[in-house]
Enzyme design. Sequence first.
Site, PDB file in Angstrom:
ATOM      1  N   HIS A 144       0.841  -1.196   0.000  1.00 35.32           N
ATOM      2  CA  HIS A 144       0.000   0.000   0.000  1.00 35.32           C
ATOM      3  C   HIS A 144       0.884   1.257   0.000  1.00 35.32           C
ATOM      4  O   HIS A 144       0.668   2.175  -0.804  1.00 35.32           O
ATOM      5  CB  HIS A 144      -0.904  -0.025   1.235  1.00 35.32           C
ATOM      6  N   GLU A 145       1.879   1.287   0.867  1.00 36.80           N
ATOM      7  CA  GLU A 145       2.752   2.460   0.952  1.00 36.80           C
ATOM      8  C   GLU A 145       3.598   2.630  -0.307  1.00 36.80           C
ATOM      9  O   GLU A 145       3.817   3.755  -0.779  1.00 36.80           O
ATOM     10  CB  GLU A 145       3.648   2.361   2.185  1.00 36.80           C
ATOM     11  N   HIS A 148       1.886   4.500  -3.122  1.00 38.06           N
ATOM     12  CA  HIS A 148       1.933   5.963  -3.029  1.00 38.06           C
ATOM     13  C   HIS A 148       3.174   6.502  -3.742  1.00 38.06           C
ATOM     14  O   HIS A 148       3.127   7.553  -4.389  1.00 38.06           O
ATOM     15  CB  HIS A 148       1.971   6.408  -1.562  1.00 38.06           C
ATOM     16  N   GLU A 219      -6.002   6.986  -0.731  1.00 36.92           N
ATOM     17  CA  GLU A 219      -5.907   5.832   0.162  1.00 36.92           C
ATOM     18  C   GLU A 219      -6.661   4.636  -0.411  1.00 36.92           C
ATOM     19  O   GLU A 219      -6.185   3.503  -0.346  1.00 36.92           O
ATOM     20  CB  GLU A 219      -6.436   6.198   1.542  1.00 36.92           C
TER      21      GLU A 219
END
Length: 302
Positions: A144-145, A148, A219
């Site tokens: 997930h990070e 970004h 997100e």
Amino acid sequence: MPRARSRYAPDRGLTGRMVTTMFLIGLLYVVFVGVLLAALRGSWPIILIITGGLFIAQFWFSDRIAAYGMGAREVTPEQAPELHGTIDRICALADMPKPKVAIAESDVPNAFATGRSEKTALVCATTGLLRRLEPEELEGVLAHEMSHVAHRDVAVMTIASFLGVLAGIITRIALWGGFARSRPGNDPAGILLLLIPLISAVVYAISFLLTRLLSRYRELSADRAAGLLTGRPSALASALTKVSGQMARIPTEDLRKAEPYNAFYFMPAFSSKESLGRLFSSHPTLEQRLDQLSRISTDLSR
């Protein structure tokens, strides 16, 4: 925009929102500086130097300042072999260069990414997160990070937040520094000076809302990209559920320290159920995130 060679699923919705946000923030910035120049005609060189200097500082140093504020400490593969191993696997899956890897000494279970580009990117996990998650759950969070970083939305959020910071500074100066000193009522410059605190407050509110709207979507986009990349959205859903449940057990003092950095975190930290931060949260609700991951899991099983 994501690199062409990244295997993270592209998100046109995110790209469109980032472009729109940057355009509106830029337009707002031009109007804001224009009002300052009109009100303080004799001080325009100082205004341009200060605003330009703040913008450059925000762009080049804000990621380092944020990482320092959240206690990130870069670690080597020898110091954190499991964390580095997980990042290595995600980089191999996504065909991305490896970012800097860091750990923050905090019992708040969380993770975040900073950096203007893939070359300056840093991915950090807290000791509380590493202690609580299973390997596949940790992989989902770190994927997930990393999304970004791949989608460049970290850099966009950094730049987009600048105008709100500047407007807040100008508001304080105007209220406490004597910008709005008394002038003849028919003097246009005097009227503009009196309006500076109000204009700054409006600019801050608009920039705040724009960044919050982008943040919530990004997100969801990161959850979606991570679930598709790893092929295990259920692991990310399990991590979300576990971290959300553990937040209630964290001491209020620790949550208050983490709360100002919620826009960077994988999961927002709130010091109380009545916190105003919940009304203007940088993240979608847990239910929205779990519903999306459930749909992705169903689609992949087909």
